[in-house]
Design a protein around this motif. Structure first.
Motif, PDB file in Angstrom:
ATOM      1  N   THR A   1      10.193 -12.581 -13.243  1.00 14.38           N
ATOM      2  CA  THR A   1       9.552 -12.880 -14.524  1.00 14.38           C
ATOM      3  C   THR A   1       9.044 -11.611 -15.205  1.00 14.38           C
ATOM      4  N   LEU A   2       8.545 -10.676 -14.413  1.00 14.94           N
ATOM      5  CA  LEU A   2       7.999  -9.424 -14.960  1.00 14.94           C
ATOM      6  C   LEU A   2       9.087  -8.414 -15.307  1.00 14.94           C
ATOM      7  N   GLY A   3      10.343  -8.756 -15.045  1.00 11.45           N
ATOM      8  CA  GLY A   3      11.450  -7.868 -15.408  1.00 11.45           C
ATOM      9  C   GLY A   3      11.808  -6.841 -14.365  1.00 11.45           C
ATOM     10  N   GLY A   4      11.437  -7.068 -13.117  1.00 16.69           N
ATOM     11  CA  GLY A   4      11.800  -6.142 -12.042  1.00 16.69           C
ATOM     12  C   GLY A   4      11.041  -4.831 -12.078  1.00 16.69           C
ATOM     13  N   PRO A   5       9.711  -4.872 -12.071  1.00 19.78           N
ATOM     14  CA  PRO A   5       8.928  -3.630 -12.192  1.00 19.78           C
ATOM     15  C   PRO A   5       9.005  -2.763 -10.935  1.00 19.78           C
ATOM     16  N   HIS A   6       8.710  -1.474 -11.109  1.00 17.73           N
ATOM     17  CA  HIS A   6       8.610  -0.542  -9.985  1.00 17.73           C
ATOM     18  C   HIS A   6       7.162  -0.461  -9.517  1.00 17.73           C
ATOM     19  N   GLY A   7       6.981  -0.303  -8.202  1.00 20.48           N
ATOM     20  CA  GLY A   7       5.650  -0.091  -7.653  1.00 20.48           C
ATOM     21  C   GLY A   7       5.246   1.369  -7.727  1.00 20.48           C
ATOM     22  N   ARG A   8       4.017   1.649  -7.307  1.00 18.28           N
ATOM     23  CA  ARG A   8       3.534   3.034  -7.260  1.00 18.28           C
ATOM     24  C   ARG A   8       4.281   3.789  -6.167  1.00 18.28           C
ATOM     25  N   THR A   9       4.461   5.086  -6.353  1.00 18.11           N
ATOM     26  CA  THR A   9       5.028   5.932  -5.316  1.00 18.11           C
ATOM     27  C   THR A   9       3.898   6.519  -4.484  1.00 18.11           C
ATOM     28  N   VAL A  10       4.004   6.376  -3.173  1.00 15.43           N
ATOM     29  CA  VAL A  10       2.967   6.821  -2.251  1.00 15.43           C
ATOM     30  C   VAL A  10       3.519   7.973  -1.414  1.00 15.43           C
ATOM     31  N   ALA A  11       2.803   9.095  -1.385  1.00 19.33           N
ATOM     32  CA  ALA A  11       3.222  10.256  -0.606  1.00 19.33           C
ATOM     33  C   ALA A  11       2.542  10.218   0.756  1.00 19.33           C
ATOM     34  N   VAL A  12       3.343  10.282   1.815  1.00 19.42           N
ATOM     35  CA  VAL A  12       2.841  10.283   3.184  1.00 19.42           C
ATOM     36  C   VAL A  12       3.455  11.459   3.919  1.00 19.42           C
ATOM     37  N   ASP A  13       2.627  12.268   4.573  1.00 17.91           N
ATOM     38  CA  ASP A  13       3.133  13.431   5.299  1.00 17.91           C
ATOM     39  C   ASP A  13       4.174  13.007   6.320  1.00 17.91           C
ATOM     40  N   GLY A  14       5.305  13.717   6.329  1.00 14.34           N
ATOM     41  CA  GLY A  14       6.355  13.456   7.316  1.00 14.34           C
ATOM     42  C   GLY A  14       7.337  12.377   6.921  1.00 14.34           C
ATOM     43  N   LEU A  15       7.149  11.763   5.745  1.00 14.56           N
ATOM     44  CA  LEU A  15       8.048  10.709   5.297  1.00 14.56           C
ATOM     45  C   LEU A  15       8.515  10.995   3.877  1.00 14.56           C
ATOM     46  N   PRO A  16       9.677  10.452   3.492  1.00 16.79           N
ATOM     47  CA  PRO A  16      10.049  10.547   2.081  1.00 16.79           C
ATOM     48  C   PRO A  16       9.080   9.724   1.247  1.00 16.79           C
ATOM     49  N   PRO A  17       9.025   9.949  -0.055  1.00 21.96           N
ATOM     50  CA  PRO A  17       8.140   9.144  -0.904  1.00 21.96           C
ATOM     51  C   PRO A  17       8.409   7.647  -0.709  1.00 21.96           C
ATOM     52  N   LEU A  18       7.350   6.872  -0.611  1.00 18.44           N
ATOM     53  CA  LEU A  18       7.464   5.444  -0.360  1.00 18.44           C
ATOM     54  C   LEU A  18       7.052   4.662  -1.596  1.00 18.44           C
ATOM     55  N   ARG A  19       7.735   3.524  -1.825  1.00 19.65           N
ATOM     56  CA  ARG A  19       7.429   2.695  -2.980  1.00 19.65           C
ATOM     57  C   ARG A  19       7.768   1.256  -2.643  1.00 19.65           C
ATOM     58  N   ASN A  20       6.843   0.367  -2.917  1.00 15.39           N
ATOM     59  CA  ASN A  20       7.087  -1.053  -2.719  1.00 15.39           C
ATOM     60  C   ASN A  20       7.140  -1.709  -4.096  1.00 15.39           C
ATOM     61  N   ASP A  21       8.343  -2.050  -4.535  1.00 19.36           N
ATOM     62  CA  ASP A  21       8.504  -2.594  -5.881  1.00 19.36           C
ATOM     63  C   ASP A  21       7.965  -4.020  -6.016  1.00 19.36           C
ATOM     64  N   LEU A  22       7.590  -4.647  -4.900  1.00 18.55           N
ATOM     65  CA  LEU A  22       6.991  -5.972  -4.981  1.00 18.55           C
ATOM     66  C   LEU A  22       5.488  -5.910  -5.281  1.00 18.55           C
ATOM     67  N   GLU A  23       4.901  -4.712  -5.207  1.00 16.89           N
ATOM     68  CA  GLU A  23       3.460  -4.612  -5.396  1.00 16.89           C
ATOM     69  C   GLU A  23       2.990  -5.145  -6.756  1.00 16.89           C
ATOM     70  N   PRO A  24       3.604  -4.762  -7.885  1.00 16.06           N
ATOM     71  CA  PRO A  24       3.128  -5.307  -9.161  1.00 16.06           C
ATOM     72  C   PRO A  24       3.218  -6.832  -9.214  1.00 16.06           C
ATOM     73  N   ALA A  25       4.265  -7.400  -8.630  1.00 14.70           N
ATOM     74  CA  ALA A  25       4.422  -8.851  -8.631  1.00 14.70           C
ATOM     75  C   ALA A  25       3.384  -9.507  -7.735  1.00 14.70           C
ATOM     76  N   ALA A  26       3.117  -8.911  -6.575  1.00 15.19           N
ATOM     77  CA  ALA A  26       2.104  -9.463  -5.670  1.00 15.19           C
ATOM     78  C   ALA A  26       0.730  -9.430  -6.322  1.00 15.19           C
ATOM     79  N   GLU A  27       0.416  -8.345  -7.019  1.00 14.83           N
ATOM     80  CA  GLU A  27      -0.880  -8.245  -7.683  1.00 14.83           C
ATOM     81  C   GLU A  27      -0.960  -9.178  -8.885  1.00 14.83           C
ATOM     82  N   HIS A  28       0.182  -9.525  -9.452  1.00 15.86           N
ATOM     83  CA  HIS A  28       0.208 -10.520 -10.534  1.00 15.86           C
ATOM     84  C   HIS A  28      -0.072 -11.914  -9.968  1.00 15.86           C
TER      85      HIS A  28
END
Length: 209
Positions: free
Chosen positions: A123-150
């Motif tokens: 419904t929200l048009g497939g939004p992107h989540g925030r990018t989270v930087a964690v040492d030792g890992l590639p940048p992480l992003r959960n695209d379901l976060e905006p929908a879950a918070e909605h």
């Protein structure tokens, strides 16, 4: 149904473990001990379904039950397999190497309905989540976060309380509602999160020792 998180878990045909048995076409009695909070996006239901499919020798049916079940089947057939990339709908599981991680996981007193979160994402048009930087890992992003918070607006304050208390980015687990923080000092971070939120808080380690 037993265990510390058994309350509220369905015991009818909506339970993923029951759906797995029905899909396999095998009459079977299932005893579940819930050691993982349900509705928290931590894969407990998917792991239950995977266990049923493995026990019934039908791991090939995993992808029909959800995108996480194939990974959980993979993990149960090769318990030391560790992390993996999941592609396609989740049915393509490719093992990968991830450095050892210590995590703090906080589970709010409310869950998120996975189907509701996916519907909201559409419904929200497939939004992107925030990018989270964690040492030792590639940048992480959960695209379901905006929908879950909605779907569950209380998640925003829950996440912000964790981040304010720890000074670390928090990443939504699955479709919610749990948040995870990668921490070097899990004891200190656990204590900070427990003071900040009225919710169960757990320390975890990858790989499990």
């Amino acid at each position: 149904m037993t265990g510390p998180f058994a309350d509220g878990v369905p015991v009818d045909a909506s339970n993923l473990a029951v759906r797995a048995a029905d899909l396999a076409g095998v009459p079977v009695a299932i005893a579940l001990h819930k050691g993982i909070p349900h509705g928290g996006g931590l894969g407990g239901g998917s792991a239950d379904a995977a266990a049923v499919l493995v026990a019934l020798d039908r791991p090939d049916l995993a992808a029909e039950l959800g995108s996480d079940v194939a990974f959980c089947v993979h993990a149960q057939l090769a318990p030391r397999a560790g992390a993996a990339w999941m592609r396609g709908r989740g049915e393509i599981v490719e093992p990968t190497d991830v450095a050892a991680l210590d995590l703090v996981i906080a589970v709010p007193p409310f869950g998120c309905s996975t189907p509701a979160v996916y519907r909201a994402w559409d419904t929200l048009g497939g939004p992107h989540g925030r990018t989270v930087a964690v040492d030792g890992l590639p940048p992480l992003r959960n695209d379901l976060e905006p929908a879950a918070e909605h779907v569950e607006p209380r998640l925003v304050a829950f996440r912000e309380a964790i981040e304010d208390a720890t000074g670390l980015p928090a990443l939504l687990a699955g479709s919610g509602s749990s948040y995870a923080v990668v921490a070097a000092d899990v004891d200190d971070v656990c204590a900070r999160v427990r003071r900040a939120v009225d919710a169960p808080v757990f320390a975890a380690r990858y790989p499990a020792s």
